[in-house]
Design a protein around this motif. Structure first.
Motif, mmCIF file in Angstrom:
data_model
loop_
_atom_site.group_PDB
_atom_site.id
_atom_site.type_symbol
_atom_site.label_atom_id
_atom_site.label_comp_id
_atom_site.label_asym_id
_atom_site.label_seq_id
_atom_site.Cartn_x
_atom_site.Cartn_y
_atom_site.Cartn_z
ATOM 1 N N UNK A 111 -26.673 -35.995 7.357
ATOM 2 C CA UNK A 111 -26.451 -35.584 5.968
ATOM 3 C C UNK A 111 -25.331 -36.372 5.290
ATOM 4 N N UNK A 112 -24.545 -37.113 6.073
ATOM 5 C CA UNK A 112 -23.453 -37.909 5.515
ATOM 6 C C UNK A 112 -23.256 -39.146 6.375
ATOM 7 N N UNK A 113 -22.986 -40.266 5.719
ATOM 8 C CA UNK A 113 -22.688 -41.484 6.447
ATOM 9 C C UNK A 113 -21.607 -42.284 5.761
ATOM 10 N N UNK A 114 -20.758 -42.917 6.569
ATOM 11 C CA UNK A 114 -19.670 -43.759 6.067
ATOM 12 C C UNK A 114 -19.592 -44.988 6.963
ATOM 13 N N UNK A 115 -19.723 -46.176 6.376
ATOM 14 C CA UNK A 115 -19.676 -47.416 7.147
ATOM 15 C C UNK A 115 -18.753 -48.398 6.430
ATOM 16 N N UNK A 116 -17.748 -48.862 7.147
ATOM 17 C CA UNK A 116 -16.731 -49.752 6.581
ATOM 18 C C UNK A 116 -16.773 -51.090 7.292
ATOM 19 N N UNK A 117 -16.852 -52.177 6.504
ATOM 20 C CA UNK A 117 -16.866 -53.540 7.027
ATOM 21 C C UNK A 117 -15.566 -54.225 6.608
ATOM 22 N N UNK A 126 -22.659 -42.197 1.776
ATOM 23 C CA UNK A 126 -23.714 -41.484 1.079
ATOM 24 C C UNK A 126 -23.942 -40.102 1.650
ATOM 25 N N UNK A 127 -24.581 -39.275 0.826
ATOM 26 C CA UNK A 127 -24.927 -37.902 1.193
ATOM 27 C C UNK A 127 -26.431 -37.725 0.979
ATOM 28 N N UNK A 128 -27.079 -37.048 1.919
ATOM 29 C CA UNK A 128 -28.522 -36.844 1.807
ATOM 30 C C UNK A 128 -28.875 -35.499 2.428
ATOM 31 N N UNK A 129 -29.420 -34.587 1.629
ATOM 32 C CA UNK A 129 -29.738 -33.249 2.125
ATOM 33 C C UNK A 129 -30.940 -33.272 3.051
ATOM 34 N N UNK A 134 -29.077 -27.942 2.866
ATOM 35 C CA UNK A 134 -27.704 -27.882 2.381
ATOM 36 C C UNK A 134 -27.613 -28.260 0.904
ATOM 37 N N UNK A 135 -26.616 -27.697 0.243
ATOM 38 C CA UNK A 135 -26.293 -28.075 -1.129
ATOM 39 C C UNK A 135 -25.145 -29.069 -1.055
ATOM 40 N N UNK A 136 -25.449 -30.339 -1.311
ATOM 41 C CA UNK A 136 -24.408 -31.365 -1.202
ATOM 42 C C UNK A 136 -24.597 -32.411 -2.301
ATOM 43 N N UNK A 137 -23.573 -33.244 -2.540
ATOM 44 C CA UNK A 137 -23.599 -34.206 -3.652
ATOM 45 C C UNK A 137 -24.397 -35.461 -3.320
ATOM 46 N N UNK A 138 -25.729 -35.398 -3.392
ATOM 47 C CA UNK A 138 -26.594 -36.507 -2.981
ATOM 48 C C UNK A 138 -26.282 -37.773 -3.774
ATOM 49 N N UNK A 139 -26.138 -38.883 -3.063
ATOM 50 C CA UNK A 139 -25.882 -40.172 -3.691
ATOM 51 C C UNK A 139 -25.474 -41.198 -2.665
ATOM 52 N N UNK A 210 -27.348 -43.192 12.580
ATOM 53 C CA UNK A 210 -27.009 -41.884 12.018
ATOM 54 C C UNK A 210 -26.365 -41.982 10.642
ATOM 55 N N UNK A 211 -25.376 -42.845 10.487
ATOM 56 C CA UNK A 211 -24.687 -42.955 9.206
ATOM 57 C C UNK A 211 -25.570 -43.596 8.145
ATOM 58 N N UNK A 212 -26.297 -44.662 8.531
ATOM 59 C CA UNK A 212 -27.086 -45.380 7.528
ATOM 60 C C UNK A 212 -28.308 -44.585 7.084
ATOM 61 N N UNK A 213 -28.785 -43.659 7.907
ATOM 62 C CA UNK A 213 -29.926 -42.810 7.520
ATOM 63 C C UNK A 213 -29.636 -42.113 6.194
ATOM 64 N N UNK A 214 -28.491 -41.473 6.100
ATOM 65 C CA UNK A 214 -28.150 -40.752 4.874
ATOM 66 C C UNK A 214 -28.004 -41.700 3.690
ATOM 67 N N UNK A 215 -27.384 -42.840 3.905
ATOM 68 C CA UNK A 215 -27.125 -43.780 2.811
ATOM 69 C C UNK A 215 -28.420 -44.414 2.324
ATOM 70 N N UNK A 216 -29.267 -44.866 3.250
ATOM 71 C CA UNK A 216 -30.531 -45.503 2.873
ATOM 72 C C UNK A 216 -31.419 -44.535 2.099
ATOM 73 N N UNK A 217 -31.547 -43.308 2.582
ATOM 74 C CA UNK A 217 -32.377 -42.344 1.878
ATOM 75 C C UNK A 217 -31.819 -42.005 0.499
#
Length: 268
Positions: A111-117, A126-129, A134-139, A210-217
């Protein structure tokens, strides 16, 4: 939204702090080969301990899986999935593309991913329900600016990323230019940001995805499992240390339909 603000703050502050130290180590350490053929360094292990410690301090009731430590998925409500240094080979060879990946799952659903380069100063989150309820800030965001997949159709001037184990999918007439970046997370996040139209990874692990799943969607991407099982939700009791999750990511479903016949050689 206080919880989600805290999630972002912990992921951000931890990744930025760890990234600053990794930049000092960049290109100066040697890696040891693991059983699966990938490399691990003292920097990976240090980063893993630091990230796990920060998360455990902020969210003591949450479970944590990481590439360098615990691999067994549990029935915990919340589980953090960590890759402390994605692109270790690039890191050891002085190639400035590697990152820190931190994902959060709710009952097995990312439901949330963070990737830093750090070398290129790019931060994706990003956030993805999804199916979590869940009620979360999708983006999806790159350096705090919203991102979305490209709406372009494929051409010889558009990029598609391969991994070292998926070279066989390329054939004459392939609809895009091929790139190999050596970092699973960046392969897929380039699609989320609209820089490329697609990417495939033949043997990624859960900490790569796991992290990129939320961001890509959240960015509007299309994710296709190249396995008989869906990529997520994660399965309770499964040891993800040796479990590959082959995946195809594209900007539009039509491109997935066009490319799937070429993916048969890496289907699991």
């Amino acid at each position: 939204m206080e919880f989600w603000n805290q999630v972002l703050e912990v992921a951000s502050s931890t990744a930025q702090r760890v990234g600053a130290q990794l930049l000092l180590d960049f290109g100066r350490v040697q890696g040891l080969e693991k059983a699966d053929g990938s490399l691990v360094t003292q920097s990976d292990e240090w980063a893993d301990r630091e990230i796990r410690s920060s998360i455990a301090k902020a969210f003591p009731e949450h479970a944590i899986l990481s590439e360098e430590a615990e691999h067994g998925f549990t029935d915990a409500q919340w589980t953090w999935i960590i890759d402390p240094l994605d692109g270790t080979t690039n890191f050891t060879r002085g190639i400035p593309l590697w990152g820190i990946s931190i994902g959060l799952l709710y009952y097995g659903e990312p439901v949330f991913g963070y990737v830093y380069f750090p070398p290129v100063n790019q931060t994706f989150y990003g956030y993805w329900a999804g199916n979590s309820g869940l009620d979360l800030p999708v983006g999806a965001y790159l350096n705090d600016k919203p991102i979305h997949v490209s709406q372009d159709s494929p051409s010889g001037n558009h990029f598609f990323s391969l991994c070292a184990r998926s070279l066989q999918v390329w054939q004459p007439g392939f609809p895009c230019k091929i790139r190999m970046l050596g970092v699973a997370t960046y392969n897929f996040l380039a699609v989320a940001a609209g820089a490329s139209l697609g990417g495939v990874e033949a043997t990624p692990k859960i900490w790569d995805l796991a992290a990129v799943w939320a961001i890509v969607h959240a960015a509007g991407g299309t994710w296709v499992s190249l396995s008989d099982e869906p990529t997520f939700p994660a399965v309770v009791g499964r040891n993800y240390g040796s479990y590959a999750m082959p995946s195809l990511i594209v900007n539009q479903p039509a491109l997935a339909d066009r490319l799937l016949p070429l993916m048969e050689s890496i289907r699991k």
